[in-house]
Write an enzyme that holds these catalytic residues in place. Structure first.
Site, PDB file in Angstrom:
ATOM      1  N   CYS A 112       0.821  -1.308   0.024  1.00  0.00           N
ATOM      2  CA  CYS A 112       0.010   0.150  -0.098  1.00  0.00           C
ATOM      3  C   CYS A 112       0.854   1.173   0.029  1.00  0.00           C
ATOM      4  CB  CYS A 112      -1.019  -0.006   1.254  1.00  0.00           C
ATOM      5  SG  CYS A 112      -2.177  -1.299   1.152  1.00  0.00           S
ATOM      6  N   HIS A 247      -3.225   7.568   3.020  1.00  0.00           N
ATOM      7  CA  HIS A 247      -3.603   6.084   2.372  1.00  0.00           C
ATOM      8  C   HIS A 247      -5.157   5.917   3.124  1.00  0.00           C
ATOM      9  CE1 HIS A 247      -3.804   2.031   1.339  1.00  0.00           C
ATOM     10  NE2 HIS A 247      -3.433   1.744   2.412  1.00  0.00           N
ATOM     11  N   ASN A 277      -9.749  -0.085   0.849  1.00  0.00           N
ATOM     12  CA  ASN A 277      -8.757   0.113   0.677  1.00  0.00           C
ATOM     13  C   ASN A 277      -8.156  -0.558  -0.517  1.00  0.00           C
ATOM     14  OD1 ASN A 277      -5.642  -0.198   0.704  1.00  0.00           O
ATOM     15  ND2 ASN A 277      -5.621  -0.914   3.028  1.00  0.00           N
TER      16      ASN A 277
HETATM   17  N1  COA Z   1     -17.565  -7.868  11.443  1.00  0.00           N
HETATM   18  C1  COA Z   1     -18.277  -8.155  12.679  1.00  0.00           C
HETATM   19  N2  COA Z   1     -17.305  -8.148  13.777  1.00  0.00           N
HETATM   20  C2  COA Z   1     -16.171  -8.315  13.537  1.00  0.00           C
HETATM   21  C3  COA Z   1     -15.529  -8.037  12.222  1.00  0.00           C
HETATM   22  C4  COA Z   1     -16.370  -7.803  11.159  1.00  0.00           C
HETATM   23  N3  COA Z   1     -16.019  -7.645   9.813  1.00  0.00           N
HETATM   24  N4  COA Z   1     -14.168  -8.156  12.519  1.00  0.00           N
HETATM   25  C5  COA Z   1     -13.842  -8.483  13.843  1.00  0.00           C
HETATM   26  N5  COA Z   1     -15.125  -8.671  14.338  1.00  0.00           N
HETATM   27  C6  COA Z   1     -15.142  -8.612  15.932  1.00  0.00           C
HETATM   28  C7  COA Z   1     -14.147  -9.464  16.539  1.00  0.00           C
HETATM   29  O1  COA Z   1     -14.129 -10.763  16.121  1.00  0.00           O
HETATM   30  C8  COA Z   1     -14.133  -8.998  17.879  1.00  0.00           C
HETATM   31  O2  COA Z   1     -14.988  -9.789  18.709  1.00  0.00           O
HETATM   32  P1  COA Z   1     -14.831 -10.049  19.911  1.00  0.00           P
HETATM   33  O3  COA Z   1     -14.668  -8.856  20.857  1.00  0.00           O
HETATM   34  O4  COA Z   1     -16.204 -10.937  20.451  1.00  0.00           O
HETATM   35  O5  COA Z   1     -13.599 -10.944  19.912  1.00  0.00           O
HETATM   36  C9  COA Z   1     -14.379  -7.508  17.652  1.00  0.00           C
HETATM   37  O6  COA Z   1     -15.116  -7.585  16.557  1.00  0.00           O
HETATM   38  C10 COA Z   1     -13.544  -6.521  17.698  1.00  0.00           C
HETATM   39  O7  COA Z   1     -12.505  -7.099  16.917  1.00  0.00           O
HETATM   40  P2  COA Z   1     -11.168  -6.280  16.821  1.00  0.00           P
HETATM   41  O8  COA Z   1     -10.237  -7.059  15.993  1.00  0.00           O
HETATM   42  O9  COA Z   1     -10.514  -5.803  17.994  1.00  0.00           O
HETATM   43  O10 COA Z   1     -11.578  -4.888  15.556  1.00  0.00           O
HETATM   44  P3  COA Z   1     -10.965  -3.561  15.363  1.00  0.00           P
HETATM   45  O11 COA Z   1     -11.472  -2.624  16.113  1.00  0.00           O
HETATM   46  O12 COA Z   1      -9.424  -3.838  15.591  1.00  0.00           O
HETATM   47  O13 COA Z   1     -11.245  -3.655  13.725  1.00  0.00           O
HETATM   48  C11 COA Z   1      -9.692  -4.138  11.684  1.00  0.00           C
HETATM   49  C12 COA Z   1     -10.697  -4.565  12.978  1.00  0.00           C
HETATM   50  C13 COA Z   1      -9.328  -4.946  10.641  1.00  0.00           C
HETATM   51  C14 COA Z   1     -11.025  -3.265  11.179  1.00  0.00           C
HETATM   52  C15 COA Z   1      -8.810  -2.888  12.578  1.00  0.00           C
HETATM   53  O14 COA Z   1      -8.017  -3.531  13.344  1.00  0.00           O
HETATM   54  C16 COA Z   1      -7.896  -2.415  11.140  1.00  0.00           C
HETATM   55  O15 COA Z   1      -8.549  -1.685  10.395  1.00  0.00           O
HETATM   56  N6  COA Z   1      -6.697  -2.528  11.201  1.00  0.00           N
HETATM   57  C17 COA Z   1      -5.837  -1.903  10.305  1.00  0.00           C
HETATM   58  C18 COA Z   1      -5.843  -2.853   9.040  1.00  0.00           C
HETATM   59  C19 COA Z   1      -5.278  -2.131   7.644  1.00  0.00           C
HETATM   60  O16 COA Z   1      -5.402  -1.184   7.728  1.00  0.00           O
HETATM   61  N7  COA Z   1      -4.563  -3.121   6.931  1.00  0.00           N
HETATM   62  C20 COA Z   1      -4.210  -2.612   5.728  1.00  0.00           C
HETATM   63  C21 COA Z   1      -2.804  -1.867   5.974  1.00  0.00           C
HETATM   64  S1  COA Z   1      -2.435  -1.225   4.242  1.00  0.00           S
END
Ligand code: COA
Length: 322
Positions: A112, A247, A277
């Site tokens: 990215c 980004h 993204n």
């Molecule tokens: N829909 C519903 N629930 C979801 C889910 C989805 N798509 N994805 C995760 N969950 C749940 C998890 O299982 C967790 O449940 P639990 O509390 O019962 O265990 C809860 O939601 C929180 O999960 P978590 O992983 O803490 O969520 P988050 O707020 O960190 O969001 C991302 C997850 C992936 C959206 C976030 O971490 C993110 O955007 N990270 C950066 C990724 C990125 O930008 N990558 C590319 C880089 S170039």
């Protein structure tokens, strides 16, 4: 001598996949995705469309807007991690299909961060007077590498391409400073384990594997660092920047950094709600839309900054003149 952006173009696939469409394959909801990421829908390319098909369309638009013919291009650089083949590069496919018969061509692999990396490389070739016109493209079709049953990744990504033509300028405009960084020790947090020389038979899967929380922590840290460092290099103060184009990965990453740095909302361009993204395409696609929206005028100071697998990050400061 500086490298000035003389033309911009972008291309997205037709097909829209909404958050509600994703609820058919994974346990998620439109509300969860919108609240946790800001994304409402994304574009997904069909089976017949490879990354170079989007890249060519974006490049043709950029050449037309720069009023530069393919023969005048000296170098083509494509930032991508979803090339049509391991080789030849997308840049060589473009060189052939555009008829850029005088151009050298290569791809840059920085995920990215690919566009900021490719832009920096291209601008250096102009600053050191090796070349006059460089085509820089960011293009990816990461939806082809998603596990559509992994709700932690499949909600995030979309396909697209964006391109700019760089040309030599000595009027004070152009790319004023660039800043790149890699933190390879964190590479395992965002990885496609299969398909490379370590696993050519793809036994480990040809899918994006990510620790979302770790990538999030990295992203907020380096987005701030990259903006601060590149402005320091350009000797420009934060308040003098007219538009930040970060980004487009997750609105919470952007909002967190904007709040911490005190960036006014109207100075931060966001279009991730429509595309998710799009990896290396995200910044040039946003740049193209910001221009079309009338958000950029001549002599504005623009900061492009992003992060990605590697883990990598990078930023460029531009004094705009087109
Ligand atoms: N829909 C519903 N629930 C979801 C889910 C989805 N798509 N994805 C995760 N969950 C749940 C998890 O299982 C967790 O449940 P639990 O509390 O019962 O265990 C809860 O939601 C929180 O999960 P978590 O992983 O803490 O969520 P988050 O707020 O960190 O969001 C991302 C997850 C992936 C959206 C976030 O971490 C993110 O955007 N990270 C950066 C990724 C990125 O930008 N990558 C590319 C880089 S170039």
């Amino acid at each position: 001598m500086k490298a000035r952006i003389a033309g911009v173009g972008s291309k997205i696939p037709e097909k829209i996949v909404t958050n509600n469409d994703l609820t058919k394959t994974v346990d998620t909801s439109d509300e969860w995705i919108k609240t946790r990421t800001g994304i409402a829908e994304r574009r997904v390319s069909d089976e017949k469309t490879a990354t170079s098909d989007l890249a060519i369309a974006a490049a043709q638009k950029a050449l037309a807007s720069a009023k530069i013919s393919p023969e005048e291009i000296d170098l083509i650089i494509v930032g991508t991690t979803s090339p049509d083949y391991l080789f030849p590069s997308i840049a060589c496919i473009l060189q052939n299909k555009l008829g850029a018969k005088n151009a050298a061509a290569f791809d840059v692999s920085a995920a990215c961060s690919g566009f900021n990396y490719a832009l920096t490389v291209g601008s250096n070739f102009i600053e050191n007077k090796t070349y006059k016109n460089v085509l820089v493209v960011g293009a990816d079709t990461l939806t082809k590498y998603l596990d559509w049953h992994d709700r932690g990744t499949c909600i995030l990504f979309g396909d697209g391409a964006g391109a700019v033509v760089l040309t030599a300028a000595d009027d004070g405009s152009g790319i004023l400073a660039s800043w790149l960084k890699a933190e390879g020790h964190l590479g395992h947090h965002l990885i496609m384990p299969g398909g490379g020389s370590r696993d050519p038979e793809e036994k480990k899967g040809r899918f994006i594997t990510m620790d979302g929380k770790e990538v999030f922590k990295f992203a907020v840290r380096v987005l701030e660092e990259s903006i601060a460092e590149v402005l320091k290099k350009a000797n420009i103060e934060l308040k003098d920047v007219n538009l930040f184009i970060p980004h487009q990965a997750n609105i919470r990453i952007i909002d967190h950094v904007a709040k911490k740095m005190g960036l006014p909302k109207e100075k931060v361009y966001v279009n991730l709600q429509k595309y998710g993204n799009t990896s290396a395409a995200s910044i040039p696609l946003a740049l193209d839309e910001a221009l079309a929206d009338g958000k950029i005028k001549n002599n504005d100071i623009i900061v492009l900054s992003g992060f990605g697998a590697g883990l990598t990050c990078g930023a460029n400061v531009i004094k705009w003149r087109i």
